[in-house]
Design an enzyme around this catalytic site. Structure first.
Site, PDB file in Angstrom:
ATOM      1  N   THR A 499       0.846  -1.194   0.000  1.00 44.87           N
ATOM      2  CA  THR A 499       0.000   0.000   0.000  1.00 44.87           C
ATOM      3  C   THR A 499       0.882   1.246   0.000  1.00 44.87           C
ATOM      4  OG1 THR A 499      -1.609  -1.365   1.155  1.00 44.87           O
ATOM      5  CG2 THR A 499      -2.095   0.956   1.084  1.00 44.87           C
ATOM      6  N   HIS A 500       1.981   1.172  -0.726  1.00 48.26           N
ATOM      7  CA  HIS A 500       2.909   2.298  -0.779  1.00 48.26           C
ATOM      8  C   HIS A 500       2.587   3.198  -1.974  1.00 48.26           C
ATOM      9  CE1 HIS A 500       5.892  -0.634   1.373  1.00 48.26           C
ATOM     10  NE2 HIS A 500       4.776  -0.425   2.046  1.00 48.26           N
ATOM     11  N   ASN A 501       1.380   3.688  -2.003  1.00 49.66           N
ATOM     12  CA  ASN A 501       0.950   4.582  -3.080  1.00 49.66           C
ATOM     13  C   ASN A 501       1.410   5.995  -2.742  1.00 49.66           C
ATOM     14  OD1 ASN A 501      -1.400   2.618  -2.071  1.00 49.66           O
ATOM     15  ND2 ASN A 501      -1.279   2.513  -4.276  1.00 49.66           N
TER      16      ASN A 501
END
Lengths: 570, 246
Positions: A499-501
């Site tokens: 979830t490293h957006n």
């Protein structure tokens, strides 16, 4: 008809790390803050039944309800974007604490190189090193300028770690010692040292020892219970806004935290915001909350969506490259790894989200890129998260994926596989961006955010290069079978990656190419601050939360100044 | 201790075998059952088998026809068969697990974005079916039976294991046509639900007696591994389930 509430100095949208830090700093300074959180209230007492892989990891207990809102996805502009109907490559948090409650706790700083990446690349390799289409930009702040805020954030969270000489200079050591070095991490350490690397224990927010932070918050040490990512920590050992910044803010009596408050519009006149409109998703009542300052800290996707849907700031246009909201969306390059199957059994049911080791030699510009067809780099690392049984079914290639052979082999290796993984930096590209979907809407009638994203040549080249470095480490560790993956498929929205957006409301020095300044204050609306990884002009190889935290402390300082003096802070 | 455990496993397997179609029977219970001495349908049990208690949650809350449920059971057993490691899907209660899941938010896609319009996506855009999971399962299970009748002229549950595998393989390879969903998408759901039933906390109706966990030497829900985390040798622990936390 919306119910208009009395005006407050500051309204914050989203009560995760960014919103929690800002709420804590402002309320400590005596400022009245309203915190709006779309999800529910959350305390450690909610984690009583948390060791439940099905409910939390597979059924996404802590994540946003996609039936109400999701995003649409396409790899290229030529495709029709379709909704991400189920999770999911990335897992959006919701509820008090946000993604800061369900994260793993891997907590790094970015490199000095990251903040001045465009200038440093040109300076060292010449202009041609940046390929056409790569939207590389400096951040409008240097590592040295951000360092005090990193320090403040790390002391608040009690980050456990050890210094890495080739990384940015630290003004103080880590507040707590590194996590325990387990037998499998010792294997990784021995192997990488033999190959000439300098491995280090990954900085961790899981808390290696009991710790009391400068706010007076005392937390106990990690028990290595193996339920971090997708789970909340019942011990409060993992740093989470609900056991760090939010109790501090609440204690001041200055924070009015409202749950079930889903903001759907920023109210503004084109120059300044006057407040926000929100809906209670349970009762469907509507409210208008006027405020002097509006802070968006509702995750990358929602920050971008709210600005675009409210028509605040100039939307990015991929055809012309003009406009800023939605631009420089980046992710994380993680397609490469070496999986090793061993004869020995290890205690792999135990672990923690940030229990790992990494080598620093292939990060940033810490290796020469003159003859390489990519810039930036990756962390080559191994973690002991703790394997949970529903998801732990790794079998060597060629093994059946169901039936007798599968069952036998997956059981055989349940405690006998290790992975040397790569987490690569993600460079921004003109054709990778976020905008509003023309077709699909959320439950409130607001268009869904649309993501257009695919891996680029830069990403493929980085992947191939890094994959090659993982196999020798696994060989040295003595695996019986080694499988190395070295190629990237197009981004697939179905299987989980991370979830490293990042990006979409990026910081910078120039209003023409960035949306916010180094205090995360919007160029186009001086009383709007947009906090979170949405401010990153690119994503480094390091997990984003540490940098997000540091920027949030700086933003809080900026908001305080702004409330006193007004005007642009830079 | 270790020996005792092994012995009870063997006798349990023997019992499973002797009692025929497990999912319709009353197998399981283990330690608690033997302590309480409840002898439900006692005439079926040999003296070496542990005494079982009635399991009232082994009934159907989603499926309406026994035939569908039996087809499901047979299919899950091929995906996760009984072997020397221990019980398969049937003895673990996996079909009940799936039945219960289909009756709830998983089966009804409560947390999924189900608004139209629906279009076929690329391989990288995730599941785009307008069908809810319970509808996919129902259609898929009936199609398993239909394929079985057409290929082998017999019911899926009556086929030899290898014949059942051939049918399942056709679904995995998309050689069967379903409406509104691909056969492979049904198969993927079936496979993942079977594994979830084998290894999730027993509270959900599968992983009976924590036997799924025992096969993987997984200790279940422990509060702390602070004493094991640095151990060089593999530490076997008695598993613990969420039930024990209440």
């Amino acid at each position: 008809m919306a119910n208009e509430l009395p005006k407050v100095p500051v309204v914050i949208v989203g009560m995760g790390w960014a919103g929690g830090i800002i709420a804590s700093e402002l309320t400590k300074a005596g400022i009245e803050v309203v915190g709006l959180e779309r999800g529910k209230e959350r305390k450690t007492s909610d984690y009583y039944m948390v060791h439940d892989e099905l409910r939390y990891a597979l059924r996404y207990e802590m994540m946003k309800d996609l039936s109400k809102e999701t995003l649409t996805f396409r790899n290229t502009e030529k495709m029709r974007a379709l909704p991400m109907r189920t999770y999911g490559t990335f897992l959006d948090g919701t509820g008090v604490g946000g993604a800061g409650s369900h994260w793993n706790g891997q907590n790094y700083r970015f490199l000095p190189y990251d903040f001045e990446i465009a200038s440093k690349t040109v300076e060292k390799y010449g202009k041609n090193k940046i390929p056409d289409g790569m939207a590389l930009q400096d951040w409008g702040i240097t590592y040295d300028e951000l360092e005090p805020y990193y320090d403040k954030y790390e002391k608040m969270a009690g980050i456990s770690g050890e210094e890495v000489p080739i990384y940015g200079k630290r003004s103080a050591p880590y507040p707590t010692k590194p996590m325990l070095k387990t037998p499998v991490l010792e294997m990784f350490e021995k192997a990488t040292k033999k190959l000439g690397y300098n491995p280090y224990m990954v900085p961790s927010a899981n808390l290696s020892e009991n710790y009391t932070n400068p706010d007076g918050i005392a937390r106990g040490a990690c028990q290595y219970c193996a339920f971090c990512e997708r789970f909340g920590c019942e011990y409060g050992a993992k740093a989470d806004p609900i056991v760090t910044v939010l109790p501090v803010a609440e204690k001041t009596g200055k924070l009015d935290l409202r749950t079930h408050a889903n903001v759907i519009e920023i109210l503004h006149d084109g120059n300044k915001a006057s407040g926000v409109r929100y809906v209670n998703p349970v009762t469907r009542e509507e409210f208008i909350q006027p405020a002097d300052v509006v802070v968006l800290s509702s995750y990358v996707f929602n920050n971008v969506k709210l600005l675009l849907a409210s028509n605040l700031g100039k939307a990015y246009d991929s055809k012309t490259g003009q406009g800023v909201i939605g631009k420089n969306y980046a992710y994380q390059i993680t397609g490469e790894s070496s999986l090793g199957f061993f004869k020995d059994k290890f205690n792999l049911y135990a672990g923690a989200g940030a229990l790992g080791m990494e080598i620093p030699e292939y990060t940033g510009d810490n290796f020469d890129h003159t003859d390489l067809d990519f810039i930036h780099g990756a962390g080559i690392r191994m973690f002991q998260y703790g394997n949970r049984p529903i998801s732990n079914n790794f079998v060597p290639d060629g093994t059946a994926t169901w039936g007798k052979e599968f069952k036998q082999t997956s059981i055989k290796y349940a405690n006998s596989w290790l992975k040397v993984a790569v987490q690569g930096a993600s460079m921004p590209w003109r054709t990778n961006y976020l905008d509003l979907d023309p077709t699909y809407k959320d439950t409130y009638g607001v268009p869904l955010l649309r993501m257009t994203y695919d891996y680029t040549e830069q990403d493929h080249n980085l992947t191939k290069y890094m994959a090659k470095q993982t196999a020798p480490i696994m060989e040295e560790m003595g695996a019986e079978i080694i499988e190395t993956t070295g190629s990237l498929e197009p981004l697939d929205v179905a299987p989980y990656i991370n979830t490293h957006n990042t990006g979409g409301v990026i910081m910078g020095e120039d209003p023409a190419t960035s949306a916010v300044n180094s205090y995360l204050q919007m160029w186009d609306a001086e009383n709007v601050f947009v906090a979170g990884a949405s401010a990153f002009p690119h994503n480094s190889s390091f997990n984003p939360t540490g940098t997000l935290g540091a920027l949030s402390y700086r933003s809080a300082e900026g908001i305080e100044k702004y409330l006193k003096n007004g005007g642009s802070l830079v | 201790m270790a020996n005792e455990e092994k012995d009870s496993k063997i006798s349990r397997r023997k019992f499973v075998k002797n009692s025929g179609y497990v999912a319709g029977g009353v197998v399981g219970g283990g330690l608690l059952g033997s302590l309480l001495g409840v002898n439900f349908k006692g005439s079926e049990q040999t003296s070496t088998a542990p005494v079982k208690e009635a399991k009232f949650n082994q009934a159907l809350m989603y499926f309406t026809r026994q035939a569908d449920f039996k087809t499901l059971g047979a299919a899950t057993e091929r995906i996760f068969p009984e072997d020397d490691n221990g019980p398969g899907a049937l003895a673990l209660g996996v079909p009940y697990f799936i039945d219960h899941q289909l009756a709830g938010s998983y089966g009804r896609n409560d947390q999924e974005y189900m608004q139209g319009p629906f279009h076929d996506g690329t391989a990288f855009q995730g599941l785009q079916s307008p069908l809810k999971r319970h509808e996919i399962f129902m259609q898929g299970i009936r199609a398993l039976e239909k394929e079985s009748q057409s290929d082998f002229n017999d019911s899926f549950t009556s086929l030899e294991g290898e014949q059942q595998d051939k049918i399942l393989q056709k679904f995995e390879d998309d050689k069967v046509k379903l409406k509104g969903v691909k056969a492979s998408e049904f198969f993927d759901l079936l496979r993942s639900a079977t594994l979830a039933g084998a290894y999730s906390d027993p509270l959900y109706g599968g992983n009976e007696d924590m036997a799924g966990w025992k096969m993987k030497e997984y200790p279940g829900s422990q509060m702390s591994y602070i004493n094991e985390i640095e151990e060089e040798d593999f530490v076997e622990m008695k598993p613990s389930a969420l039930h024990e936390h209440l």
